[in-house]
Structure formats: structure tokens, C-alpha cells
Design a protein around this motif. Sequence first.
Motif, PDB file in Angstrom:
ATOM      1  N   PHE A 382       0.837  -1.200   0.000  1.00  0.00           N
ATOM      2  CA  PHE A 382       0.000   0.000   0.000  1.00  0.00           C
ATOM      3  C   PHE A 382       0.878   1.259   0.000  1.00  0.00           C
ATOM      4  CE2 PHE A 382      -2.879   3.035   2.466  1.00  0.00           C
ATOM      5  CZ  PHE A 382      -3.574   3.422   1.328  1.00  0.00           C
ATOM      6  N   ALA A 383       2.022   1.168   0.685  1.00  0.00           N
ATOM      7  CA  ALA A 383       2.953   2.300   0.706  1.00  0.00           C
ATOM      8  C   ALA A 383       3.503   2.573  -0.690  1.00  0.00           C
ATOM      9  CB  ALA A 383       4.095   2.037   1.693  1.00  0.00           C
ATOM     10  N   VAL A 384       3.876   1.497  -1.394  1.00  0.00           N
ATOM     11  CA  VAL A 384       4.371   1.653  -2.765  1.00  0.00           C
ATOM     12  C   VAL A 384       3.296   2.308  -3.624  1.00  0.00           C
ATOM     13  CG1 VAL A 384       4.984   0.377  -4.865  1.00  0.00           C
ATOM     14  CG2 VAL A 384       6.024  -0.236  -2.686  1.00  0.00           C
ATOM     15  N   ASN A 385       2.073   1.814  -3.491  1.00  0.00           N
ATOM     16  CA  ASN A 385       0.976   2.359  -4.296  1.00  0.00           C
ATOM     17  C   ASN A 385       0.741   3.841  -3.982  1.00  0.00           C
ATOM     18  OD1 ASN A 385       0.763  -0.220  -5.217  1.00  0.00           O
ATOM     19  ND2 ASN A 385      -1.087  -0.732  -4.053  1.00  0.00           N
ATOM     20  N   THR A 386       0.843   4.178  -2.701  1.00  0.00           N
ATOM     21  CA  THR A 386       0.661   5.575  -2.301  1.00  0.00           C
ATOM     22  C   THR A 386       1.712   6.462  -2.949  1.00  0.00           C
ATOM     23  OG1 THR A 386      -0.248   4.862  -0.176  1.00  0.00           O
ATOM     24  CG2 THR A 386       0.566   7.141  -0.307  1.00  0.00           C
ATOM     25  N   GLN A 432      -7.303   1.991   3.841  1.00  0.00           N
ATOM     26  CA  GLN A 432      -6.794   2.567   2.580  1.00  0.00           C
ATOM     27  C   GLN A 432      -6.678   4.102   2.699  1.00  0.00           C
ATOM     28  OE1 GLN A 432      -6.022   0.699  -0.725  1.00  0.00           O
ATOM     29  NE2 GLN A 432      -5.532  -0.574   1.053  1.00  0.00           N
ATOM     30  N   LYS A 433      -6.245   4.515   3.895  1.00  0.00           N
ATOM     31  CA  LYS A 433      -5.951   5.924   4.129  1.00  0.00           C
ATOM     32  C   LYS A 433      -4.547   6.049   4.716  1.00  0.00           C
ATOM     33  CE  LYS A 433     -10.467   7.972   4.340  1.00  0.00           C
ATOM     34  NZ  LYS A 433     -11.185   9.140   4.868  1.00  0.00           N
ATOM     35  N   VAL A 434      -4.106   7.271   4.927  1.00  0.00           N
ATOM     36  CA  VAL A 434      -2.728   7.531   5.317  1.00  0.00           C
ATOM     37  C   VAL A 434      -2.720   8.542   6.452  1.00  0.00           C
ATOM     38  CG1 VAL A 434      -0.637   8.689   4.513  1.00  0.00           C
ATOM     39  CG2 VAL A 434      -1.762   7.021   3.043  1.00  0.00           C
ATOM     40  N   SER A 435      -1.887   8.288   7.468  1.00  0.00           N
ATOM     41  CA  SER A 435      -1.699   9.324   8.499  1.00  0.00           C
ATOM     42  C   SER A 435      -0.718  10.341   7.944  1.00  0.00           C
ATOM     43  CB  SER A 435      -1.149   8.706   9.786  1.00  0.00           C
ATOM     44  OG  SER A 435      -2.158   7.962  10.417  1.00  0.00           O
ATOM     45  N   PHE A 436      -1.248  11.495   7.581  1.00  0.00           N
ATOM     46  CA  PHE A 436      -0.467  12.491   6.846  1.00  0.00           C
ATOM     47  C   PHE A 436       0.023  13.550   7.812  1.00  0.00           C
ATOM     48  CE2 PHE A 436      -0.153  16.128   3.828  1.00  0.00           C
ATOM     49  CZ  PHE A 436       0.839  15.575   3.030  1.00  0.00           C
ATOM     50  N   ALA A 441       4.803  21.738  10.960  1.00  0.00           N
ATOM     51  CA  ALA A 441       3.807  22.168  11.954  1.00  0.00           C
ATOM     52  C   ALA A 441       3.600  21.118  13.043  1.00  0.00           C
ATOM     53  CB  ALA A 441       2.482  22.477  11.253  1.00  0.00           C
ATOM     54  N   GLY A 442       3.942  19.862  12.733  1.00  0.00           N
ATOM     55  CA  GLY A 442       3.733  18.796  13.706  1.00  0.00           C
ATOM     56  C   GLY A 442       2.304  18.261  13.742  1.00  0.00           C
ATOM     57  N   THR A 443       1.445  18.730  12.847  1.00  0.00           N
ATOM     58  CA  THR A 443       0.049  18.282  12.819  1.00  0.00           C
ATOM     59  C   THR A 443      -0.101  17.002  12.011  1.00  0.00           C
ATOM     60  OG1 THR A 443      -0.270  19.712  10.906  1.00  0.00           O
ATOM     61  CG2 THR A 443      -0.885  20.606  13.046  1.00  0.00           C
ATOM     62  N   GLN A 444      -1.173  16.266  12.276  1.00  0.00           N
ATOM     63  CA  GLN A 444      -1.382  14.985  11.601  1.00  0.00           C
ATOM     64  C   GLN A 444      -2.869  14.740  11.355  1.00  0.00           C
ATOM     65  OE1 GLN A 444       1.082  11.766  13.074  1.00  0.00           O
ATOM     66  NE2 GLN A 444      -0.527  10.268  12.663  1.00  0.00           N
ATOM     67  N   GLN A 445      -3.195  14.185  10.166  1.00  0.00           N
ATOM     68  CA  GLN A 445      -4.588  13.903   9.803  1.00  0.00           C
ATOM     69  C   GLN A 445      -4.652  12.572   9.092  1.00  0.00           C
ATOM     70  OE1 GLN A 445      -4.838  17.621   7.352  1.00  0.00           O
ATOM     71  NE2 GLN A 445      -7.022  17.432   7.884  1.00  0.00           N
ATOM     72  N   LEU A 446      -5.786  11.888   9.204  1.00  0.00           N
ATOM     73  CA  LEU A 446      -5.993  10.672   8.417  1.00  0.00           C
ATOM     74  C   LEU A 446      -6.642  11.073   7.089  1.00  0.00           C
ATOM     75  CD1 LEU A 446      -5.566   7.559   8.792  1.00  0.00           C
ATOM     76  CD2 LEU A 446      -8.028   7.432   9.282  1.00  0.00           C
ATOM     77  N   LEU A 447      -5.924  10.896   5.997  1.00  0.00           N
ATOM     78  CA  LEU A 447      -6.405  11.366   4.697  1.00  0.00           C
ATOM     79  C   LEU A 447      -6.336  10.262   3.650  1.00  0.00           C
ATOM     80  CD1 LEU A 447      -4.596  14.851   4.354  1.00  0.00           C
ATOM     81  CD2 LEU A 447      -6.924  14.416   5.192  1.00  0.00           C
ATOM     82  N   GLU A 451      -7.087  13.131  -1.095  1.00  0.00           N
ATOM     83  CA  GLU A 451      -7.082  14.311  -0.217  1.00  0.00           C
ATOM     84  C   GLU A 451      -5.661  14.878  -0.048  1.00  0.00           C
ATOM     85  OE1 GLU A 451     -10.984  13.395   2.617  1.00  0.00           O
ATOM     86  OE2 GLU A 451      -9.098  12.348   3.003  1.00  0.00           O
ATOM     87  N   ILE A 452      -4.684  13.982   0.039  1.00  0.00           N
ATOM     88  CA  ILE A 452      -3.290  14.457   0.149  1.00  0.00           C
ATOM     89  C   ILE A 452      -2.918  15.265  -1.085  1.00  0.00           C
ATOM     90  CG2 ILE A 452      -0.872  13.756   0.261  1.00  0.00           C
ATOM     91  CD1 ILE A 452      -1.718  11.291   1.779  1.00  0.00           C
ATOM     92  N   ILE A 453      -3.273  14.715  -2.235  1.00  0.00           N
ATOM     93  CA  ILE A 453      -2.956  15.411  -3.491  1.00  0.00           C
ATOM     94  C   ILE A 453      -3.586  16.796  -3.484  1.00  0.00           C
ATOM     95  CG2 ILE A 453      -3.311  15.368  -6.004  1.00  0.00           C
ATOM     96  CD1 ILE A 453      -3.059  12.288  -5.803  1.00  0.00           C
ATOM     97  N   GLN A 454      -4.828  16.839  -2.986  1.00  0.00           N
ATOM     98  CA  GLN A 454      -5.526  18.124  -2.912  1.00  0.00           C
ATOM     99  C   GLN A 454      -4.778  19.095  -1.991  1.00  0.00           C
ATOM    100  OE1 GLN A 454      -9.561  17.545  -1.734  1.00  0.00           O
ATOM    101  NE2 GLN A 454     -10.336  18.751  -3.459  1.00  0.00           N
ATOM    102  N   VAL A 455      -4.393  18.607  -0.825  1.00  0.00           N
ATOM    103  CA  VAL A 455      -3.680  19.464   0.135  1.00  0.00           C
ATOM    104  C   VAL A 455      -2.406  20.026  -0.480  1.00  0.00           C
ATOM    105  CG1 VAL A 455      -2.348  19.437   2.292  1.00  0.00           C
ATOM    106  CG2 VAL A 455      -4.617  18.368   2.211  1.00  0.00           C
ATOM    107  N   LEU A 456      -1.673  19.179  -1.213  1.00  0.00           N
ATOM    108  CA  LEU A 456      -0.348  19.579  -1.686  1.00  0.00           C
ATOM    109  C   LEU A 456      -0.364  20.337  -3.010  1.00  0.00           C
ATOM    110  CD1 LEU A 456       1.862  16.514  -0.736  1.00  0.00           C
ATOM    111  CD2 LEU A 456       1.671  18.714   0.409  1.00  0.00           C
ATOM    112  N   THR A 457      -1.438  20.200  -3.774  1.00  0.00           N
ATOM    113  CA  THR A 457      -1.419  20.858  -5.087  1.00  0.00           C
ATOM    114  C   THR A 457      -2.294  22.103  -5.153  1.00  0.00           C
ATOM    115  OG1 THR A 457      -3.148  19.360  -5.880  1.00  0.00           O
ATOM    116  CG2 THR A 457      -0.865  18.771  -6.380  1.00  0.00           C
ATOM    117  N   LEU A 458      -3.247  22.238  -4.222  1.00  0.00           N
ATOM    118  CA  LEU A 458      -4.089  23.431  -4.272  1.00  0.00           C
ATOM    119  C   LEU A 458      -3.284  24.646  -3.840  1.00  0.00           C
ATOM    120  CD1 LEU A 458      -7.658  22.466  -3.064  1.00  0.00           C
ATOM    121  CD2 LEU A 458      -6.761  22.790  -5.365  1.00  0.00           C
ATOM    122  N   PRO A 459      -3.532  25.778  -4.440  1.00  0.00           N
ATOM    123  CA  PRO A 459      -2.820  26.988  -3.999  1.00  0.00           C
ATOM    124  C   PRO A 459      -3.155  27.293  -2.549  1.00  0.00           C
ATOM    125  CG  PRO A 459      -4.541  27.514  -5.640  1.00  0.00           C
ATOM    126  CD  PRO A 459      -4.448  26.032  -5.563  1.00  0.00           C
TER     127      PRO A 459
END
Lengths: 460, 460
Positions: A382-386, A432-436, A441-447, A451-459
Amino acid sequence: MEKPSLPSGTRDFSPAVMQGRKYILSVMETIFVSHGFGAMETPALENLQTLQGKYGDEGDQLLFKVLNSGDFLSKVNEKTIQEKDSKKLATQIADRGLRYDLTVPLARFVVMNRDKITFPFKRYQIQPVWRADRPQRGRYREFWQCDIDVVGTQSVVSESELIEMVQEVFFRLDLRVNIRINHRGVLDSFLPILGSVENWNSFMIVIDKADKIGKEGVIRELEARGLGMAVSAWNWLWDSKSTTGNEAKIALAESAELIQGSALQKALTDTKQILNLLGSTANVVLDFTLARGLSYYTGMVFEIELNDGRLPEDFRLGSLGGGGRYDNLTEIFGLRDVSGVGVSFGLDRVFDSLEAGTLFPVFGFNQQSVLVCAMDDTCLQFAVNTARALRAAGLHCELYPGTPKLKKQLDYANSNSLGYAAIIGNVERDAQKVSFKNLHAGTQQLLSIAEIIQVLTLPK
Amino acid sequence: MEKPSLPSGTRDFSPAVMQGRKYILSVMETIFVSHGFGAMETPALENLQTLQGKYGDEGDQLLFKVLNSGDFLSKVNEKTIQEKDSKKLATQIADRGLRYDLTVPLARFVVMNRDKITFPFKRYQIQPVWRADRPQRGRYREFWQCDIDVVGTQSVVSESELIEMVQEVFFRLDLRVNIRINHRGVLDSFLPILGSVENWNSFMIVIDKADKIGKEGVIRELEARGLGMAVSAWNWLWDSKSTTGNEAKIALAESAELIQGSALQKALTDTKQILNLLGSTANVVLDFTLARGLSYYTGMVFEIELNDGRLPEDFRLGSLGGGGRYDNLTEIFGLRDVSGVGVSFGLDRVFDSLEAGTLFPVFGFNQQSVLVCAMDDTCLQFAVNTARALRAAGLHCELYPGTPKLKKQLDYANSNSLGYAAIIGNVERDAQKVSFKNLHAGTQQLLSIAEIIQVLTLPK
């Protein structure tokens, strides 16, 4: 089991250093390409026949020569061996050497490809050169030059464009320089006063010491060498140095009774035209004493001088490159009437200057990078796929190789200044989610991956 | 006045060729960086002590040695000179040589910087290497390698990632390859059958000839060399070659009574895991006979084989690179237990293959470029300002140096495939507009600079 070392005067470039070097080169290349200069490269190995006799006696001694292969002594005659004459033996056991600069290879290339090239030929070349010089701070035996040249036109539009490109490069690099310029025609005008080329050469050598021995010292040495007829010329040059402004200097030369003739007229006309064409002449300093070597150049000469008060005191000044016009570029290889004009930047000195002044931008690339961490082998797939999905979205993403303790993996991320970790254990795999984790900042979310792609690519 | 030439086995790269090379490198670098590999460079000059004894006897003979500077004979003892022994003399007059590959310099770098490096250390390195080999088509004496390595982890996640990167590189380059893989553990399992390392080495040499002498020829030569005990092993290897599918090959090996032991078990476990982690195994071919040299590698080995029916027949096949895992990368320099795994791409062969298949994309850059043409010197200043304004808008723009006849200037634009000409005569200068010519379509309009920028930057 020898302890490994590097040859004196050579260096490794670690990934951190390469970031800075690539930054400088990308600034330069962007500017070179936008002006229509194409990339070119030549081999490190050249026939010694190509190199020897092109850089003066001193240059010949600084050439790195490459030993012929195989039983190289078999072709050496007995006498040479008995004489133990290194210089003579070298000519018989070494046919090739390492590139000493990028100008002679350019001349060789132009001559060998003259039927295929469309002139004016505008090329840039960024490669290492080698000199068996005594290494010292800022002087290496293997160092990089970045050359831009225009070959096959006598138009001073090229001089103007090259100076403008130098200005652009250092403006974008945010490094303050003066570009000293001169026209060899001004110095050549002193030939009638000196009477012979030998005297003229001696004159140039003496006035070159002015920094050390001062105005009066130069006069004393001129007289000692029997060059008293040149004292008035020297006085004029010394006065011109203290004249402020390029226009005032040109006016001074035009009104000088001392120096006259067509060489001077052409020099001043060229210089005026170049200064007119240039957009900004704020950092262009006309200096009639600038010679840049005695024989090579035939027209304008340039010297890029660091002049940046933000740098540590012992770094503020120094040459970052130079160049000029050489009307007989290819004549050494039998092709006449090909004029060239070029500028050479010293990559290593530019790097050292930016580093000394901490003037590099912050390279933010890693901060957008994700380290995918698998907690155990059952999570690896799953890590490879991510990682694959994040890269497919254009993101930079590393998968930690193996599954050691999470702390070790996060230490790696921190050491490499990565911005995020995508942590995958059994819980995450099953969902099939990731602790991101935002490592800054030290913050963490289950995404989810989306959702990760959205977080990292949105302005932001 | 010598006729200039290049050393045998070396080449110049013209701007046209450099476009192709830069395209390949940009594809590779984009992929390397997206996987978290950092750029690194090492000097061309290495101490011969670093290089010698690392590539076998043949490799030692192919090293280019650099003659010491100055009076190099003064330190040579009389006896060596009298003996006329080139090999012996070379050791006394040459302390440095040219880089032979990028792996030994990496090992040296890792040992010298082990306290500063965060492991796993992932670097890419794109630089020329030199070998005094006999030049022939596709084999040069100065050629470029592009290496990616992961140092300091034994995890097969790295093997999987490297193979995936190879797949990505050739997918984006649109060049069809097979990636042959093997694990040295499979071959090592034959050691008990062969009885000694010497026999095992001979066995490998013989089976390497199978392409030429066929299955029966190998058997005959094995028996002639007293290696009859290995015939059954050879039969098994031959059969495995005709087995279709990687899983079937693994099953074959698992069921073979002939070969057993922990080396085989680890090899098969690793191989299965790598194949599982890989996204696509379509072009990954397990081949138990692949050895890639006898002593160097200790785990997985890879070979990138061109297999592209669109290329001319004599170009379709051939190696574009290879690599593998070497558990003792840094041991030659006294640092134990640092495992590395890497792949090396041969830039020159990739270039030659793309060129042979006319598989390079059309480099469209010049077609958006503008040549500014001034009709006479009174128009030069406006021409300079026009070029400057276009470049300030991010466009590529050349100013023709000088003011020859317009035809000559337009010939230059056509030779360099420039898309547009901005022609400036008296009329244009006075109107502060430009005759803007589309050189492809042949159309022409009188436009302001702002209008040109609009034409060239607005989406079509």
C-alpha cells in the motif's frame, strides 16, 4: 586498504552544493537561451597539438597531459630516455591533454564544422577546464567555465548584447558587480610613442603594477627600463582613471593630443556605440588601463568585477569572469577572417561569492516532498501504491526503503528537510488511508490519497 | 598551421545534438528528483590509487593516466628508466587518472563523507567517464553515464524502486526495453555442485558463450574443461530460459532438486518481493543466466535491453545500461557493511537509439523565437529596445548583430528555424512599430511591441 582522498585542487559536489550550482546555471542558461544562444559541448580530451602554443609558455606548462596507452615507451628513441629530459619525453609519450579553456575548443569546432555552421554562430558552453596551477582559495585545478560567444560577425551589437547578458545574470543572481570595459585600440594607439611592439609589451607589464607600486613607482620603472618616452602616456592613463563617467573619459581621449590615429578613432566610435546601445550603463566602467593579457584580444575587452559590500571583507572584490573580441579566433587553425567576441563566467567564483554572502535563495523544493513510511512489511504494498499515486500527480515523493522503527524513518525525513510524512500502519492499510503528518507544523490527519494530493497541489 | 582534429573516440556536441541530449537528461532528472534522488558530482581527476585494482586487470589497462606536472622524471629511479618498462614507469610518473565509472567515486565519496551523510543516501550522477578502449560504433572513449544509487540499506524496496524508475524513464522517452533481472544467489547456489570458486568461475565463462555455441556446444566445452559435474546444472539453466513467465521460473527454481540451500531461498524470496512491489512487470524478464560480471555484485542484477521493432534492424537490440546490488561497496576503502544498489544508464547509447529510430520529439522551441532585424544603423537602437521588451515579456528573442541586407538576416532566421522576424526600417522606427513576419506562414503585419507580445503569449 588505503584511506581515500581527492587530488589536490579538485572537489566533490554533494547534493546540497549541487543545488546551488544548478541554481546559478539555470539562471545563466535561461538568459543565454532567451538571447538565442545554443548549448554546445566539446570533449575533455583534446589532442595536445590543438592545445599547445595557444596559451603562452606558462599555459603550456599548466596543461595536464594524458599518458598514451599501452607500451608507450616502445616508440620513444633511446637518446630521449638517456637524456632524462621530462619536457622532451612528454612530447613522445603523451598525445592528448585536458581542455584548458573553452575558447580554443570553440575555435577548433568552428574550423572543423565551418561548412555546417550558420554564421553568426552563437553558442554557450558550460564545462570544466583543467590547469596544473598551484591550488589556493578560489583557485582550483579542475574548475567550471560558462562561456558565451558570438562568432562570425564584427558588429558591436554583439558586444552590447554580451554586456547586457552579464548585467542580467548578476541582476537575477542578486550579486553586485562592475563591468570594466576597454577597447584595445586605445592601448594600441600608444604604439607610435613606444616605437616597437617589444617596448609596448614592456610598457603594459610595468603599468600593470600600478596597484602595487603607485603612479611614481611606474614612472621610476619606466625610466629604468629606458621607456622614458612613455611617461607622458602613463600620466595620461593615470589621469583618465580618476576621470568620472564614461562620457567624460571618451571626451578626454578624443581631446588628447598625445594619442591619435585611426586605431583610437575606431576604438572610441565602437565604445560610444556600445554604451549607447546598452540599456543601463550604471555598472559599466570604462577603464583605459584594462588590457586582459597582451596578445589575445583585438577589440573590446571586459572584466566582471565583484563589488558587493554585503560580502565578507576579503570576498567583496575579485574577478568573476571576463572576455573580449578576438579578430583572429580561428586563424591558429588556418581559417582567417572569423571574428569572435565572448565572455567567460567563472562558475566556482560565482558560487563561492554567493555562499560567502549567504545570497543563495532558500531552496524550498524538499519542503513540498513527502516521505512515505511503512510500519511493517505487510504495509509495503500500500505504501508503494501511495508513493506511485503521489508521483503520478506530479508530487515529489520518496518511499523509505525498508521498515525500520518510525523514528528512524522520520529522522531521515528531517535530515533531508522533507515537508511531510505519509505514515502507513495496519490501521491505515485496512482503511486505505494515510496518516499524513506536516513535519514542520507537527500536525497529523488521516487522509485518502486524493485528499493528500488536494492538500499539496491546491494553492495556499 | 595544423589541421585540427579530435582524439579518437571523442566527440563534439553541436547545439542541435545538445538539444537531444538535454531532452534525455531532463526526462531522467525529473524522474530521479521526483523519487528523492539528489544530484552529485565528483571530479574527472581521481588519484590513481583510488581507481587502480577496482576494475580488474583489463580495467587497469583501460585507465587514462595523467602525467605528473613539471620535471616528472626527476623522481624516477635510474633502474626503472633503463628497463624501459612502460607499466612500471607509469606508476612513477602518473599519480592521477580519469574517472572510469561513477560507482568507485561514489564509494570514495561515501567513505570520505560518512559522518555527514544521512543514510539511506540516494544520489544521481550524470558525468562523462573515460576508457582507453578500442573505439567502435556506439563505443566511445569519453562517454556519459547516468547513475542512480541507494547506499546504506539492504531493503529490496530499493531494487523495486530502481526498476520502476528505469521503466518510467523509457516509457517517457518512448523507447521499448526489456529489463532482464536475476539474483546472484541463484548462480551462487551452483557452488556446491562445482566444488570450488575457480570451477564456478569457469562454468560462468562457458555458459556465457551459449549465444554463440548453443546448448550442445556448452556441454562439450564443460566436459572438455573437466566440468562434467555441471552439465545437469547447465541443462536446468537452459530449460529455465525457455520457461515463460517470471512466476513459472520461480516455481521451477523452487522445485529444482538440483539447487538448494539458503542462498537460493533468499534469492527467490527477494525476487518474489521485488516483483510483487513493482507496479508493472510487463517488461521485467527474470533470466537465471544473467551474471553481469563475476565478482562485483552480490544480490539482484539488472540489464536494460533495447527491444524496439521500430528501430533499424542493426539497432533494435543492445544494452542501454544495467546495475545491481553490491553489499561491499565501500569495503575497498575500509568501510564495511555499507550495502548499495544502483543502475547506470548509458546516455550515448540512449541518444543513438532515439536518433536511429527518429524517436526524438520535435523540439519546438525555436519556432516561438523572434529575430529582430534592423535595416540600418539608425534603426539599431529601436531594434535593441524591441528585443529587450520581448525578452522582458519572457519571449526568446535574438537581435541580428549588425545590419546587413534583410535577405541575409532572414536566411539566418530560416537556418536556425526561428518562427518570426521583427523587421525594423525607417518607417517602422518612426512609427515605433514593427513589421512582424510569420516566417512559417509568410504573413506580415505592422504591430506595436505590445501587440507582438499578445500574439506570441496568448493561447492559440
